[in-house]
Design a protein around this motif. Structure first.
Motif, short mmCIF file in Angstrom:
data_model
loop_
_atom_site.label_atom_id
_atom_site.label_comp_id
_atom_site.label_asym_id
_atom_site.label_seq_id
_atom_site.Cartn_x
_atom_site.Cartn_y
_atom_site.Cartn_z
N THR A 60 27.94 56.47 -14.96
CA THR A 60 28.06 55.17 -14.28
C THR A 60 29.41 55.08 -13.58
O THR A 60 29.51 54.64 -12.43
CB THR A 60 27.90 54.01 -15.29
N GLN B 93 29.89 54.96 -9.60
CA GLN B 93 30.56 53.78 -9.08
C GLN B 93 31.72 54.18 -8.18
O GLN B 93 31.91 53.61 -7.09
CB GLN B 93 31.06 52.91 -10.24
N THR C 110 27.91 48.16 -8.70
CA THR C 110 27.93 48.52 -10.13
C THR C 110 26.52 48.69 -10.67
O THR C 110 26.24 49.64 -11.42
CB THR C 110 28.67 47.43 -10.93
N ALA D 165 25.09 51.89 -9.44
CA ALA D 165 25.69 53.01 -10.17
C ALA D 165 25.02 53.20 -11.53
O ALA D 165 24.78 54.32 -11.98
CB ALA D 165 27.19 52.79 -10.34
N GLN D 166 24.71 52.08 -12.18
CA GLN D 166 24.02 52.16 -13.47
C GLN D 166 22.61 52.72 -13.32
O GLN D 166 22.17 53.53 -14.13
CB GLN D 166 23.96 50.77 -14.12
N ALA E 173 22.88 56.36 -12.98
CA ALA E 173 23.22 56.98 -14.27
C ALA E 173 21.99 57.09 -15.17
O ALA E 173 21.79 58.10 -15.85
CB ALA E 173 24.32 56.18 -14.96
#
Length: 533
Positions: A428, A432, A480, A483-484, A487
């Motif tokens: 993450t 990010q 964010t 990005a999660q 991931a």
């Protein structure tokens, strides 16, 4: 001249299925409690006035106690007798469940959870050993499928029932619901269970082996469970526990190989099918435990689902599992077990790949369908893997073998949860950083996005300066979130590769066929009358 091993009395079909129902009820109670506690941590924080790190010990203490007691299941069965030990475990679990529900403070709750873990840990390997002993090979698949119904109902009902009870009543009721189930299971066990005459009694206690086992498995579980919270080896505590775990486990292995009466008999690994089955069990435990965790985190943290809705996402996996258990139980003696395992591994791989391409706008069925397929795959793995892995293990060693299978599966599951949690946090951050580097306020698309958010906040009554600040915050939040999502995709892709890799181990297994009865196989200490090919 050694005396022959006495034969067990014939068991009627009615009593066999009564025993199956008994161990299924108690196993259901244990699995339900294992899966239900994750949803009550926020409630515990408010009730106990404690932080998340403190209340997480409610789960950690239970898992650590499980890790310590499960390896000793076979040895403790010989020490106390199978029936008595099963009753002790059920009693300890029920009493500690009541104390957990009535706990006035966090310390009492954690201590009660330790005893609950000590009582609940041996139930699963004991149940498997009992069923494997009383049923001939051609009925084991069906017996394990029936028992698996209770085993699977726990993860289905745990998050949903636990979330409902915690929200509508109190977190204490998730422990109180164990009482009626445990009492019923205790009386059924007292009536139907028995000690086979070939059960080997432990002559003495191996204190060195016991101490090394407790230190090794206990510290290892704590490292796996606490590592991510403590930033792994940046923490002196994690480093110290890791050193103790490695040294104690090495010492334990040496001790068990040299002892005349080991707590954990490792010689069963000389059986090729058992050794391969144990390896597969560890890898699949890694994938299935971590996969369920990822789905739960994805739905609750990223999509904002409550505990009840998140449980409904996990539930289709249990439905698929129930279906495949029944099918696999009927096919186990009619086709090559390795083919069933191949189907199960491919279904799990497909489900992991499908989850790796999800987005933050996914709907319920986009999550539920892969979960159903994954559950379908697990059933096609569970039944044949146990059947092949334990087919040629002597009945006198069955308790020890089932304990070992549960040890390696739990170790794989613990390692899986630790690895995907670590990768989720680190990937993450990496995604990010990469995405933020590409955000430029002078870029046309970025500027349009900021203008859209700013207009939204101005429409809500904010001044232009505040609206611009909030717009920047919202774009950062979107970055964010993306990005999660990336991931999570990385973690699910790892599980896809993992399940695909299990296929290369399948040729190491030998198919098991039911053979004709013989004088050797008539002895109760001999393995079931099967032959390999």
């Amino acid at each position: 001249m050694t005396s022959p091993v006495p034969e067990a009395p014939a068991i009627s079909a009615t009593r066999k299925w009564a025993i199956t129902l008994t161990v299924m009820v108690v196993a259901f109670m244990q699995i339900l409690d294992t899966s239900v506690t994750n949803v009550i941590l926020p409630h515990l924080q408010g009730s106990m006035s404690a932080g998340l790190d403190e209340v997480s010990w409610v789960i950690t203490s239970y898992l650590a106690a499980n890790a310590v007691i499960i390896p000793a299941t076979g040895w403790l069965t010989g020490l106390f007798g199978r029936r008595r030990f099963f009753l002790i475990c059920a009693t300890l679990f029920v009493v500690s469940s009541f104390i957990s529900g009535a706990a006035p403070d966090l310390t009492t709750l954690i201590v009660a959870r330790i005893f609950q873990g000590l009582g609940g840990g041996p139930i699963i390997p004991l149940s498997q050993a009992i069923l494997w002993e009383i049923f001939p090979f051609h009925q084991r698949g069906l017996a394990m499928a029936v028992w698996g119904l209770g085993f699977i109902l726990g993860p289905i009902l745990g998050p949903t029932v636990g979330g409902y009870l915690a929200d509508e009543w109190s977190w204490r009721w998730i422990f109180y619901i164990n009482l009626p189930v445990g009492i019923v299971g205790f009386f059924l066990a007292g009536v139907f269970l028995f000690d086979p005459p070939y059960l080997r009694r432990a002559a003495r206690i191996d204190w060195w082996g016991l101490g090394l086992m407790v230190a090794g498995f206990g510290c290892l579980q704590l490292v796996l469970d606490r590592g991510e919270r403590e930033d792994w080896f940046a923490s002196r505590t994690i480093v110290a526990m890791s050193i103790v775990a490695v040294c104690a486990l090495i010492g334990f292995l040496i001790r068990e190989l040299m002892a005349n009466e080991p707590i954990l008999d490792l010689t069963v690994f000389a059986d090729r099918n058992f050794a391969t089955g144990a390896t597969l069990s560890m890898i699949i435990g890694f994938g299935t435990f971590s996969g369920m965790l990822l789905v739960a985190i994805f739905t609750q943290k990223l999509l904002g689902y409550d505990a009840w809705t998140s449980g409904l996402v996990l539930a289709p996996g249990g439905v698929g599992n129930l279906l495949s258990l029944v099918i696999a139980g009927r096919l186990i003696n009619r086709m090559d077990q390795r083919l069933l395992l191949l189907i199960g591994c491919l279904l799990n791989a497909w489900a992991a790949w499908n989850m790796s391409v999800l987005t933050s706008t996914v709907d319920y069925w986009g999550l539920a369908w892969p979960r159903f397929v994954q559950g379908l795959g697990v059933g096609f793995i569970f039944v044949p893997l146990n059947a092949v892995g334990l087919a040629t293990i002597p009945r006198i060693s069955m308790g020890n073998a089932t304990a070992l299978l549960n040890v390696v599966r739990n170790l794989g599951g613990g390692a899986g949860v630790a690895v995907v949690s670590m990768l989720l946090a680190r990937r993450t951050q990496e995604h990010q950083s990469t995405l933020v580097a590409h955000i430029n306020p002078f870029d046309a698309e970025t500027a349009a996005r900021l203008a859209k958010w700013a207009a939204h906040f101005v429409a809500q009554g904010a001044d232009s300066f505040t609206a611009d600040r909030r717009a920047i915050a919202m774009v950062y939040q979107e970055v964010t979130q993306q990005a999660q999502v990336l991931a999570f995709a990385d973690d699910f892709w790892l599980l896809f590769v993992l399940f695909c890799s299990t296929i290369v181990l399948l040729p190491l297994l030998e198919r098991v066929r039911t053979g004709p009865p013989s004088s050797a196989s008539a002895r109760e200490d001999a393995p079931a009358p099967v032959h390999m090919e």
